[in-house]
Design a protein around this motif. Structure first.
Motif, PDB file in Angstrom:
ATOM      1  N   ASP A 127      -1.420   7.221   9.316  1.00 53.87           N
ATOM      2  CA  ASP A 127      -2.791   6.705   9.339  1.00 53.87           C
ATOM      3  C   ASP A 127      -2.844   5.224   8.980  1.00 53.87           C
ATOM      4  O   ASP A 127      -3.540   4.443   9.634  1.00 53.87           O
ATOM      5  N   ASP A 128      -2.128   4.845   7.931  1.00 44.35           N
ATOM      6  CA  ASP A 128      -2.105   3.434   7.524  1.00 44.35           C
ATOM      7  C   ASP A 128      -1.468   2.565   8.601  1.00 44.35           C
ATOM      8  O   ASP A 128      -1.937   1.460   8.871  1.00 44.35           O
ATOM      9  N   GLY A 135       1.792  11.692   6.464  1.00 38.98           N
ATOM     10  CA  GLY A 135       0.542  11.590   7.226  1.00 38.98           C
ATOM     11  C   GLY A 135      -0.227  10.332   6.863  1.00 38.98           C
ATOM     12  O   GLY A 135      -0.799   9.657   7.732  1.00 38.98           O
ATOM     13  N   TRP A 136      -0.242   9.998   5.562  1.00 43.39           N
ATOM     14  CA  TRP A 136      -0.881   8.746   5.138  1.00 43.39           C
ATOM     15  C   TRP A 136      -0.190   7.553   5.773  1.00 43.39           C
ATOM     16  O   TRP A 136      -0.839   6.591   6.190  1.00 43.39           O
ATOM     17  N   LEU A 137       1.128   7.612   5.834  1.00 43.88           N
ATOM     18  CA  LEU A 137       1.888   6.533   6.456  1.00 43.88           C
ATOM     19  C   LEU A 137       1.446   6.328   7.897  1.00 43.88           C
ATOM     20  O   LEU A 137       1.182   5.205   8.329  1.00 43.88           O
ATOM     21  N   TRP A 146       1.913  15.369   3.565  1.00 46.28           N
ATOM     22  CA  TRP A 146       0.691  14.599   3.315  1.00 46.28           C
ATOM     23  C   TRP A 146       1.014  13.113   3.184  1.00 46.28           C
ATOM     24  O   TRP A 146       0.334  12.260   3.756  1.00 46.28           O
ATOM     25  N   ALA A 147       2.060  12.792   2.427  1.00 51.39           N
ATOM     26  CA  ALA A 147       2.439  11.388   2.232  1.00 51.39           C
ATOM     27  C   ALA A 147       2.823  10.741   3.557  1.00 51.39           C
ATOM     28  O   ALA A 147       2.438   9.600   3.842  1.00 51.39           O
ATOM     29  N   ARG A 151       1.337   4.183  -2.893  1.00 49.44           N
ATOM     30  CA  ARG A 151       1.044   5.595  -2.611  1.00 49.44           C
ATOM     31  C   ARG A 151       2.231   6.501  -2.913  1.00 49.44           C
ATOM     32  O   ARG A 151       2.058   7.626  -3.355  1.00 49.44           O
ATOM     33  N   ILE A 193       0.839  -1.198   0.000  1.00 54.56           N
ATOM     34  CA  ILE A 193       0.000   0.000   0.000  1.00 54.56           C
ATOM     35  C   ILE A 193       0.871   1.244   0.000  1.00 54.56           C
ATOM     36  O   ILE A 193       0.677   2.172  -0.792  1.00 54.56           O
ATOM     37  N   LEU A 194       1.851   1.268   0.884  1.00 53.85           N
ATOM     38  CA  LEU A 194       2.713   2.438   1.000  1.00 53.85           C
ATOM     39  C   LEU A 194       3.543   2.655  -0.263  1.00 53.85           C
ATOM     40  O   LEU A 194       3.674   3.786  -0.746  1.00 53.85           O
ATOM     41  N   ARG A 222      -3.947   2.000  11.420  1.00 57.11           N
ATOM     42  CA  ARG A 222      -4.954   0.993  11.045  1.00 57.11           C
ATOM     43  C   ARG A 222      -4.368  -0.415  11.074  1.00 57.11           C
ATOM     44  O   ARG A 222      -4.999  -1.358  11.541  1.00 57.11           O
TER      45      ARG A 222
END
Length: 81
Positions: A68-69, A64-66, A61-62, A19, A15-16, A72
């Motif tokens: 969040d992922d 931040g996605w890391l 932003w990237a 992205r 996933i990472l 989860r």
């Protein structure tokens, strides 16, 4: 009639990598480079309207996605145990 197959599980690394637009083997280096550039930009004297700041904003932003992922992923692991 076609048979439906179960979707293959997708790993956190996959996933990472998707992205960030890199291969899984390059993830660590890519993350290190982005964090390093972000750090240098935030702690440096780059003008607010510079390309460096715009890039740092995208990297933020990237990253931040890391986070969040990762949150989860850890929650799923905890729920399974």
């Amino acid at each position: 009639m076609s048979r439906r197959t179960a979707p293959q599980p997708v790993s956190f690394r996959q996933i990472l990598a998707t992205r960030l637009g890199v291969e899984e083997d390059d993830l660590y280096d890519e993350l290190e480079a982005r964090l390093s550039t972000l750090w240098d930009t935030v702690t440096g004297d780059a003008p607010a309207d510079s390309a460096e700041v715009a890039t740092a904003h995208g990297d933020l932003w990237a990253l931040g996605w890391l986070v969040d992922d990762a949150r989860r992923e850890l929650a799923v692991r905890e729920a399974r145990s």
